[in-house]
Design an enzyme around this catalytic site. Structure first.
Site, PDB file in Angstrom:
ATOM      1  N   ASP A 241       0.259   5.529   0.719  1.00 33.45           N
ATOM      2  CA  ASP A 241      -0.962   6.841   1.004  1.00 33.45           C
ATOM      3  C   ASP A 241      -0.555   6.873   0.778  1.00 33.45           C
ATOM      4  O   ASP A 241       0.432   8.028   1.541  1.00 33.45           O
ATOM      5  CB  ASP A 241      -1.063   5.758   2.963  1.00 33.45           C
TER       6      ASP A 241
ATOM      7  N   GLU B  66      -2.697  10.638   2.816  1.00 31.11           N
ATOM      8  CA  GLU B  66      -3.773  10.439   4.002  1.00 31.11           C
ATOM      9  C   GLU B  66      -4.378  12.022   4.562  1.00 31.11           C
ATOM     10  O   GLU B  66      -2.789  12.837   5.102  1.00 31.11           O
ATOM     11  CB  GLU B  66      -3.981   9.853   5.056  1.00 31.11           C
TER      12      GLU B  66
ATOM     13  N   GLU C 144       1.362  -1.204   0.124  1.00 37.66           N
ATOM     14  CA  GLU C 144      -0.348  -0.502  -0.162  1.00 37.66           C
ATOM     15  C   GLU C 144       0.802   1.240   0.435  1.00 37.66           C
ATOM     16  O   GLU C 144       2.098   1.103   0.932  1.00 37.66           O
ATOM     17  CB  GLU C 144      -0.747  -0.385   1.076  1.00 37.66           C
TER      18      GLU C 144
ATOM     19  N   ASN D 239      -9.868   8.068  16.188  1.00 37.20           N
ATOM     20  CA  ASN D 239      -9.422   7.318  17.358  1.00 37.20           C
ATOM     21  C   ASN D 239      -8.162   7.556  17.332  1.00 37.20           C
ATOM     22  O   ASN D 239      -7.234   7.317  18.399  1.00 37.20           O
ATOM     23  CB  ASN D 239      -9.244   5.735  17.442  1.00 37.20           C
ATOM     24  N   TRP D 240      -7.223   8.210  16.019  1.00 39.96           N
ATOM     25  CA  TRP D 240      -6.171   8.267  16.258  1.00 39.96           C
ATOM     26  C   TRP D 240      -5.453  10.000  14.999  1.00 39.96           C
ATOM     27  O   TRP D 240      -4.036  10.316  15.499  1.00 39.96           O
ATOM     28  CB  TRP D 240      -5.031   6.861  15.388  1.00 39.96           C
TER      29      TRP D 240
ATOM     30  N   ARG E 281       5.417   3.586   8.484  1.00 38.33           N
ATOM     31  CA  ARG E 281       6.680   3.972   8.005  1.00 38.33           C
ATOM     32  C   ARG E 281       5.744   5.789   7.160  1.00 38.33           C
ATOM     33  O   ARG E 281       6.399   5.942   6.480  1.00 38.33           O
ATOM     34  CB  ARG E 281       6.985   3.605   6.237  1.00 38.33           C
TER      35      ARG E 281
ATOM     36  N   GLN F 174      -0.761  13.379   5.735  1.00 39.35           N
ATOM     37  CA  GLN F 174       0.418  12.040   5.868  1.00 39.35           C
ATOM     38  C   GLN F 174       0.935  10.813   4.938  1.00 39.35           C
ATOM     39  O   GLN F 174      -0.695  10.357   3.859  1.00 39.35           O
ATOM     40  CB  GLN F 174      -0.608  11.343   7.037  1.00 39.35           C
ATOM     41  N   THR F 175       1.992  10.578   5.260  1.00 41.46           N
ATOM     42  CA  THR F 175       2.377   9.834   3.884  1.00 41.46           C
ATOM     43  C   THR F 175       2.507   8.377   4.565  1.00 41.46           C
ATOM     44  O   THR F 175       3.754   8.254   5.689  1.00 41.46           O
ATOM     45  CB  THR F 175       2.809   9.440   2.654  1.00 41.46           C
ATOM     46  N   ASN F 176       2.154   6.949   3.944  1.00 43.45           N
ATOM     47  CA  ASN F 176       2.796   5.751   4.267  1.00 43.45           C
ATOM     48  C   ASN F 176       3.038   4.311   3.245  1.00 43.45           C
ATOM     49  O   ASN F 176       2.737   5.018   1.976  1.00 43.45           O
ATOM     50  CB  ASN F 176       1.698   5.055   5.225  1.00 43.45           C
TER      51      ASN F 176
END
Length: 299
Positions: A114, A116, A112, A204-205, A140, A129-131
């Protein structure tokens, strides 16, 4: 007068760098008038009554209220390509709301990549945010405070995925690189992936580590998307011919795209120095021993 001259010089220099960077990597800006309609390459996957199409299907709005969020995905699976989407996220008070644009494979051990957008309370900036996940393992994260307000207009977010590296772009400016270092034992996304976008409840995060919850008085939350053309190597999920997607017959796999250009490297370093506010590779409290790939992804 001196201030005006300096300001003019800096503005001109930024324009030259931005223009030249675009010319070097060859990424074209999305023109909505020339784009395919949504139904040609995409399908709504959930929250069907929270998805609205306009401009002959060339723009889609996802919405979320207390009952449901929404999302869509590409009809095709891909093995490489350049994937871009123009996005305008919800303004006002969006704490706990996540707007996502990403590539993903299926299953519990997914690959994946991402983007976000993590919402925030009014007056505080939205975080991008990237992952990257490989074999179901993520963690990551790299996060950025953007140099513009992503809620006031559309901006282009892109993912270049080829045999050499994955590059995250914002308005044609590279902000993150994840290199293919499988030769040194590192993992790299290689499974057939689809393009997915969604708007969902991440209270939640997503904001202040989950301390700040969604204020439903501001619902429905909305995000708008443009750019539904197809620019990737198709993979037949039955035959799994993803290796063919590494061929140099695809322009994004040619040697021109095996690394960032000199101008891209300059812009990349500048953006990361000024706007990156979290890097998992620098979080020693979380990773007493830094992940091995960190030293291989430096530019």
């Amino acid at each position: 007068m001196e201030y005006i001259l300096i300001f003019g010089f800096v503005s001109t220099l930024l324009l030259i760098i931005k223009t030249d960077a675009t010319r070097v990597h060859g990424v074209k800006r999305i023109d909505i008038n020339q784009e395919a309609g949504f139904d040609e390459n995409y399908v709504v996957t959930w929250g069907q009554d929270h998805v609205f199409k306009s401009y002959q299907g060339k723009e889609v709005q996802l919405s979320m209220d207390y009952s449901s969020g929404s999302g869509f995905e590409s009809k095709n699976h891909y093995g490489s390509g350049l994937f871009q989407m123009r996005i305008k996220v919800f303004g006002n008070n969006s704490a706990g709301v996540v707007t996502a644009f990403y590539l993903t494979s299926k299953g519990d051990t997914q690959d994946e990549v991402d983007f976000e957008f993590l919402g925030n309370i009014e007056g505080k900036p939205i975080t991008l945010q990237t992952n990257v996940y490989t074999e179901g393992k993520g963690n990551r994260e790299q996060r950025f405070s953007l140099w513009f307000d992503p809620t006031t207009d559309f901006h282009t977010y892109g993912i270049l995925w080829n045999p050499y590296h994955i590059v995250f772009y914002v308005d044609n400016i590279p902000i993150r690189v994840f290199n293919n270092n499988t030769s040194t034992g590192m993992s790299y996304p290689s499974k057939p992936m689809q393009v997915v976008s969604s708007l969902w409840n991440g209270e939640n995060w997503a904001t202040d580590g989950g301390k700040t919850k969604i204020n439903w008085a501001y619902a429905p939350f909305k995000a708008n998307f443009q750019g539904f053309s197809d620019s990737g190597c198709h993979v037949d999920d039955l035959s799994n011919n993803s290796k063919a997607c590494g061929s140099s017959m695809y322009w994004w796999n040619t040697m021109k795209y095996n690394c960032l250009s000199i101008y891209e490297q300059k812009v990349y370093k500048n953006v990361r120095e000024k706007y990156m506010n979290y890097d998992y590779c620098s979080d020693q409290a979380r990773f007493p021993i830094f992940p091995n790939e960190c030293r291989y992804n430096e530019i």
